[in-house]
Design a protein around this motif. Structure first.
Motif, PDB file in Angstrom:
ATOM      1  N   ILE A 195       0.871  -1.177   0.000  1.00 28.26           N
ATOM      2  CA  ILE A 195       0.000   0.000   0.000  1.00 28.26           C
ATOM      3  C   ILE A 195       0.908   1.227   0.000  1.00 28.26           C
ATOM      4  O   ILE A 195       1.629   1.476   0.973  1.00 28.26           O
ATOM      5  CB  ILE A 195      -0.936   0.022   1.220  1.00 28.26           C
ATOM      6  N   VAL A 196       0.892   1.948  -1.093  1.00 24.54           N
ATOM      7  CA  VAL A 196       1.818   3.064  -1.266  1.00 24.54           C
ATOM      8  C   VAL A 196       1.133   4.358  -0.855  1.00 24.54           C
ATOM      9  O   VAL A 196       0.488   5.043  -1.658  1.00 24.54           O
ATOM     10  CB  VAL A 196       2.323   3.148  -2.721  1.00 24.54           C
ATOM     11  N   ASP A 197       1.229   4.686   0.424  1.00 24.70           N
ATOM     12  CA  ASP A 197       0.767   5.978   0.938  1.00 24.70           C
ATOM     13  C   ASP A 197       1.504   6.271   2.241  1.00 24.70           C
ATOM     14  O   ASP A 197       2.255   5.436   2.759  1.00 24.70           O
ATOM     15  CB  ASP A 197      -0.757   5.998   1.135  1.00 24.70           C
ATOM     16  N   LYS A 198       1.288   7.457   2.807  1.00 23.00           N
ATOM     17  CA  LYS A 198       2.047   7.897   3.977  1.00 23.00           C
ATOM     18  C   LYS A 198       1.752   7.068   5.223  1.00 23.00           C
ATOM     19  O   LYS A 198       2.581   7.003   6.130  1.00 23.00           O
ATOM     20  CB  LYS A 198       1.757   9.370   4.267  1.00 23.00           C
ATOM     21  N   GLU A 199       0.589   6.446   5.272  1.00 20.07           N
ATOM     22  CA  GLU A 199       0.214   5.685   6.459  1.00 20.07           C
ATOM     23  C   GLU A 199       0.843   4.288   6.466  1.00 20.07           C
ATOM     24  O   GLU A 199       0.927   3.655   7.517  1.00 20.07           O
ATOM     25  CB  GLU A 199      -1.306   5.553   6.555  1.00 20.07           C
ATOM     26  N   HIS A 200       1.276   3.793   5.293  1.00 21.52           N
ATOM     27  CA  HIS A 200       1.721   2.412   5.219  1.00 21.52           C
ATOM     28  C   HIS A 200       3.146   2.230   4.702  1.00 21.52           C
ATOM     29  O   HIS A 200       3.681   1.118   4.794  1.00 21.52           O
ATOM     30  CB  HIS A 200       0.776   1.612   4.306  1.00 21.52           C
ATOM     31  N   LEU A 201       3.768   3.270   4.169  1.00 26.36           N
ATOM     32  CA  LEU A 201       5.086   3.114   3.549  1.00 26.36           C
ATOM     33  C   LEU A 201       5.960   4.319   3.837  1.00 26.36           C
ATOM     34  O   LEU A 201       5.461   5.453   3.900  1.00 26.36           O
ATOM     35  CB  LEU A 201       4.929   2.940   2.030  1.00 26.36           C
ATOM     36  N   ILE A 202       7.255   4.067   4.011  1.00 24.10           N
ATOM     37  CA  ILE A 202       8.219   5.149   4.205  1.00 24.10           C
ATOM     38  C   ILE A 202       9.515   4.778   3.492  1.00 24.10           C
ATOM     39  O   ILE A 202       9.877   3.598   3.408  1.00 24.10           O
ATOM     40  CB  ILE A 202       8.475   5.406   5.714  1.00 24.10           C
ATOM     41  N   VAL A 203      10.199   5.778   2.948  1.00 23.92           N
ATOM     42  CA  VAL A 203      11.483   5.581   2.271  1.00 23.92           C
ATOM     43  C   VAL A 203      12.592   6.058   3.196  1.00 23.92           C
ATOM     44  O   VAL A 203      12.510   7.141   3.777  1.00 23.92           O
ATOM     45  CB  VAL A 203      11.536   6.342   0.937  1.00 23.92           C
TER      46      VAL A 203
END
Length: 397
Positions: A211-219
């Motif tokens: 899930i590519v969004d701020k709530e589920h992913l971070i770089v």
């Protein structure tokens, strides 16, 4: 293939030939296959009638080149076919340590210095005959020795100036450790390409529940040197970014560098999030594995390591042990440098294939067409993400 209409309306600079040195022969064959396919499907009536397109559609664009060694370890380069008037693209992998040669009864593995010398031999063998000479060196030779810290050599800048003086027209590399080294040859073509599109494409093919969004992913950037890559990747994906700061012991030098004492994290909360660590090189991998371990201790859900060049200089044992302990989930590296065959047997390994991309670069450069889309793949990343989120076919170029 993007901007196909631009190619169909352009003339080639000269007949195309690929010179794949032994270090990059496998990749050269894959690139050749794509180029043959590209040019068979092009829609341009002039290809069959205009003399300017002579040799445009071929069954093979690879040249017959050899770099034999004498028993003393000395070498030479020779072509087994004419390259007069050709637009040559020389492909070399300076990190391919699997190639050996015999010297005084001993078997030597070729070093980056050996591969670089062979490249110069090939250039000297074709210079003055070819229409244009372009060098594709995915891992930039001596790129980690790009600036001075005390009285030491500037190997990368010197190598670029040496190649310029030998008459090359364009130099193509990937994810240079510091792209500013191109300042040493300001009047020559120098293109540095990054691989974020291939990373996200490989990950989306491998994982069906991202899930590519701020709530589920971070770089995450593993150090300050990789921040530019991480900032671009995070911005395009629309997620947050974090960074590890390497605290070093500057009173000690081990293997030519100051040892890392600890990694300090700067960034948002990563609890229960998927994490993508992005960098240019996995050398021994110890720093990367330590970063991944700390992220898992901070309750990261999954950790994906994305690096352009997987060198694995200390072997795979430490990665195998870290994977068994659950410190990371996947390692994504490109095929731009030699990868040991045993790596393909590991359950955590994902290969990001770059041969189609390099083939398109060669095709566009042979037409002197714009490479803007290749330099900034933002639109392609957005397209593949949209297709993935809608669970459509996202096997895009």
């Amino acid at each position: 293939m993007p901007n196909l209409q631009e190619l169909e309306n352009a003339m080639p600079v000269a007949p195309l030939k690929i010179v794949a040195l032994p270090s990059a022969r496998k990749m050269g064959e894959r690139i050749n296959d794509y180029l043959v396919e590209f040019r068979r499907t092009i829609h341009n009536d002039k290809v069959k009638t205009d003399p300017a397109f002579q040799g445009y559609i071929e069954e093979n664009y690879l040249t017959a080149v050899e770099t034999p060694r004498f028993g003393s370890g000395e070498g030479k380069a020779l072509f087994r076919e004419s390259i007069r008037g050709k637009d040559l693209f020389l492909l070399v992998d300076v990190c391919n340590h699997s190639i050996t040669y015999n010297m005084n009864g001993y078997t030597n593995h070729m070093s980056p210095d050996d591969h670089y010398q062979d490249l110069k031999r090939v250039i000297s063998a074709c210079n003055g005959k070819a229409h244009r000479i372009n060098v594709i060196m995915p891992f930039l030779y001596e790129s980690r020795q790009h600036k001075r810290s005390g009285r030491e050599s500037l190997d990368c800048a010197f190598a670029l100036r040496e190649l310029r003086d030998m008459g090359i027209s364009n130099f193509i590399t990937f994810d240079a450790h510091d792209p500013r080294v191109q300042n040493s040859i300001p009047l020559n073509g120098f293109d540095n390409f990054t691989t974020p599109y291939q990373f996200i494409k490989a990950l989306l093919h491998s994982e069906d529940d991202l899930i590519v969004d701020k709530e589920h992913l971070i770089v995450i950037s593993p150090d300050e040197g990789a921040m530019d890559r991480a900032v671009y990747f995070a911005t395009v994906l629309g997620v947050d970014i974090g960074m590890f700061y390497k605290r070093r012991d500057y009173s000690t030098i081990v293997s030519g560098k100051n040892p890392i004492v600890a990694h300090e994290f700067l960034g948002e909360n990563i609890d229960s999030k998927d994490v993508i660590i992005i960098d240019d090189i996995i050398s021994s991998g110890q720093s990367m594995l330590d970063t991944a371990r700390q992220l898992k201790e901070m309750n990261a859900r999954r950790v994906f390591i994305c690096c352009t060049f997987g060198l694995f200089t200390d072997g795979l044992q430490s990665f195998d042990e870290a994977y068994e302990k659950g410190h990371f989930d996947k390692v994504v590296t490109t095929d731009l440098t030699y990868l040991p065959p045993v790596l393909y047997t590991r359950p955590y390994f994902i290969e990001a294939d770059m041969s189609k991309f390099v083939a398109s670069l060669i095709d566009f450069m042979n037409h002197d067409a714009s490479l803007n889309n290749a330099l900034t793949p933002t639109d392609k990343i957005h397209t593949i993400l949209e297709s993935y989120n809608n669970r459509q076919d996202y096997d895009l170029y």
